[in-house]
Design a protein around this motif. Structure first.
Motif, PDB file in Angstrom:
ATOM      1  N   ARG A  13       0.819  -1.215   0.000  1.00 24.62           N
ATOM      2  CA  ARG A  13       0.000   0.000   0.000  1.00 24.62           C
ATOM      3  C   ARG A  13       0.850   1.261   0.000  1.00 24.62           C
ATOM      4  NH1 ARG A  13       0.079  -1.846   5.233  1.00 24.62           N
ATOM      5  NH2 ARG A  13       0.227  -0.338   6.950  1.00 24.62           N
ATOM      6  N   PHE A  14       2.162   1.100   0.277  1.00 27.92           N
ATOM      7  CA  PHE A  14       3.072   2.247   0.227  1.00 27.92           C
ATOM      8  C   PHE A  14       3.965   2.197  -1.017  1.00 27.92           C
ATOM      9  CE2 PHE A  14       2.457   1.730   4.933  1.00 27.92           C
ATOM     10  CZ  PHE A  14       1.740   2.900   5.119  1.00 27.92           C
ATOM     11  N   ASP A  59       6.587  -5.839  -0.987  1.00 30.12           N
ATOM     12  CA  ASP A  59       5.867  -6.654  -0.005  1.00 30.12           C
ATOM     13  C   ASP A  59       6.075  -8.145  -0.256  1.00 30.12           C
ATOM     14  OD1 ASP A  59       4.303  -6.892   2.263  1.00 30.12           O
ATOM     15  OD2 ASP A  59       2.412  -6.866   1.172  1.00 30.12           O
ATOM     16  N   THR A  78       6.752  -2.427  10.105  1.00 28.85           N
ATOM     17  CA  THR A  78       5.344  -2.625   9.742  1.00 28.85           C
ATOM     18  C   THR A  78       4.501  -3.011  10.949  1.00 28.85           C
ATOM     19  OG1 THR A  78       5.549  -5.006   9.204  1.00 28.85           O
ATOM     20  CG2 THR A  78       6.070  -3.423   7.459  1.00 28.85           C
ATOM     21  N   ASP A 118      -0.328   2.669  12.142  1.00 26.25           N
ATOM     22  CA  ASP A 118      -0.443   3.190  10.779  1.00 26.25           C
ATOM     23  C   ASP A 118       0.155   4.583  10.646  1.00 26.25           C
ATOM     24  OD1 ASP A 118      -1.644   0.928   9.799  1.00 26.25           O
ATOM     25  OD2 ASP A 118      -3.692   1.716   9.928  1.00 26.25           O
ATOM     26  N   GLU A 128       3.057   5.498   7.947  1.00 23.84           N
ATOM     27  CA  GLU A 128       2.910   6.515   6.902  1.00 23.84           C
ATOM     28  C   GLU A 128       4.132   7.428   6.851  1.00 23.84           C
ATOM     29  OE1 GLU A 128      -0.735   8.328   8.009  1.00 23.84           O
ATOM     30  OE2 GLU A 128      -1.974   6.626   7.349  1.00 23.84           O
ATOM     31  N   SER A 161      -3.460  -1.302  10.355  1.00 22.62           N
ATOM     32  CA  SER A 161      -4.419  -1.983   9.488  1.00 22.62           C
ATOM     33  C   SER A 161      -3.887  -3.296   8.931  1.00 22.62           C
ATOM     34  CB  SER A 161      -4.812  -1.062   8.326  1.00 22.62           C
ATOM     35  OG  SER A 161      -3.667  -0.633   7.625  1.00 22.62           O
ATOM     36  N   ASN A 162      -2.573  -3.497   8.949  1.00 22.41           N
ATOM     37  CA  ASN A 162      -1.988  -4.717   8.372  1.00 22.41           C
ATOM     38  C   ASN A 162      -1.904  -5.838   9.413  1.00 22.41           C
ATOM     39  OD1 ASN A 162      -0.085  -2.979   9.599  1.00 22.41           O
ATOM     40  ND2 ASN A 162       1.617  -4.098   8.689  1.00 22.41           N
ATOM     41  N   ASN A 190      -2.840 -11.477   6.417  1.00 23.67           N
ATOM     42  CA  ASN A 190      -2.336 -10.756   5.248  1.00 23.67           C
ATOM     43  C   ASN A 190      -1.053 -11.379   4.706  1.00 23.67           C
ATOM     44  OD1 ASN A 190      -0.421  -9.967   7.118  1.00 23.67           O
ATOM     45  ND2 ASN A 190      -0.412  -7.821   6.514  1.00 23.67           N
TER      46      ASN A 190
END
Length: 392
Positions: free
Chosen positions: A56-57, A61, A96, A100, A104, A220-221, A225
């Motif tokens: 998402r960044f 991943d 990670t 969040d 960011e 959120s991760n 996942n």
């Protein structure tokens, strides 16, 4: 083929292409006590510093097995560069686990390098909006080229209680001592970093215990996942890759220089034709293969658990620690065999194999990787006893 697999393969191939250059830069790296900027630039161009960044960044991943494959290739070219890369990548994955809001900030750019360690040699004291960090951290691999630094520390609460926490802070907030003078791992630049009255916002601090079990809040991760690996099992897996890559590189270097070399003070004009040389090179190759076979098993365990949204069991984590240390021992023994079968000329600094030998010996002294410590832990759990350590 999935997009992730295509991306992983492109990074692997890019790193394979730069292996000769990493080897060429090895002597310079050792003399300067830090990997050359060229090495960092080559890894950057290859995409190495994006492999643990969440998608998402804008990161790749990649799953742990793909990460370890890439790290092994780097170490095949230069063990010290591989060691630094493994720290940067594994610490980026650890980032990670932060909220969040912190992620960011950390992943404002998808290519990021994070240094740090797990020895709590600093203190955090509460202040408005966060904490004040003070302390020094020795053996901080990669600190000279990191963007962020993870600092394990002791939180001193106003009521007199204490807690172990992990803070993540821009590397620019630390001073770095010129105190890395070693006989092995010289190029890792693992100097002492110091923080003095550094403000750390509350969202950049997580509880150590929660991080161990991937249970940190406000992110959120979470869940299934596929990237919530057990902390120390993940770190062990990433580190073992450096040893396996180093051993494979040593084998290649040995095979390159052995044909046509005579055995001094004997009638043997080609060492490759001597039965003892043949036995030794086969022994080294099989130790590497055995270590790689062990690695494949625990990489599958870690990925299967992460895909299911579960943490590895205590037994699985103990097995990874024990087998990881055993794989390191096999890789180290392989390099030792090759070094000691290379004749006196191997001690020349112009011969890369001697640097591979010294680096692997130095890396293996790391407290987290000691064979005795990890076999004791593994054996305790096999015998139905408490592991007797929270670092599992």
């Amino acid at each position: 083929m999935t997009t992730a697999a295509i991306d992983a393969n492109s990074v692997v191939h890019a790193v394979q292409d730069i292996v000769p250059r990493l080897r060429e830069n090895g002597r310079q790296a050792e003399e300067e006590r830090w990997i050359p900027q060229e090495n960092i630039d080559l890894l950057e161009k290859a995409g190495v510093f994006r492999i643990a960044t969440p998608g998402r960044f804008g990161g790749l991943d990649l799953p742990v097995a793909e990460q370890t494959k890439i790290l092994a290739e780097i170490a095949r070219g230069c063990p010290s560069t591989g060691w630094v890369a493994s720290v940067w990548v594994s610490s980026t994955w650890l980032a990670t686990l932060f909220p969040d809001r912190a992620q960011e900030e950390i992943f404002a750019q998808p290519s990021v390098r994070v240094s740090g360690g797990f020895t709590p040699t600093g203190t955090l004291t509460p202040t408005e909006g966060g904490y004040v960090l003070n302390g020094s951290w020795r053996f901080n691999t990669g600190c000279r080229g990191a963007d962020w630094n993870i600092a394990a520390t002791i939180l001193e609460n106003p009521d007199g209680t204490h807690a172990e926490v992990i803070a993540i802070v821009p590397m620019s907030e630390f001073t770095i001592a010129d105190d890395w003078h070693t006989s092995a791992a010289s190029a890792t630049g693992s100097s002492t970093s110091t923080a003095k009255d550094v403000f750390v916002p509350a969202h950049r601090v997580v509880d150590f215990g929660e991080a161990i079990f991937n249970a940190t809040p406000d992110r959120s991760n979470t869940g299934a996942n596929g990237r919530n690996y057990g902390l120390f099992a993940f770190v062990m897996a990433e580190t073992v890759a450096t040893f396996l890559g180093t051993a494979q590189g040593a084998l290649e270097l040995f095979l390159e220089r052995i044909p046509g070399r005579a055995i001094a003070y004997t009638s043997w004009e080609n060492q490759a034709e001597h039965p003892l040389t043949q036995i030794k090179v086969a022994e080294a190759a099989n130790k590497i293969a055995a270590a790689q076979a062990l690695e494949a098993v625990w990489l599958k365990v870690l990925q299967d658990r992460a895909d299911a949204g579960e943490q590895p069991t205590t037994e699985e984590k103990a097995t990874i620690r024990g087998q990881g240390a055993y794989a390191i021992q096999l890789a180290k023994e392989a390099v030792e065999i090759l070094y000691r079968t290379s004749g006196a000329s191997v001690i020349q600094r112009s011969v890369p194999l001697q640097r591979f030998f010294r680096d692997v010996e130095g890396f293996s002294l790391h407290g987290f990787l000691l064979l005795s410590t990890n076999l004791e832990l593994h054996g305790r759990v096999l015998l139905g006893l408490d592991p007797d350590t929270p670092l599992l």
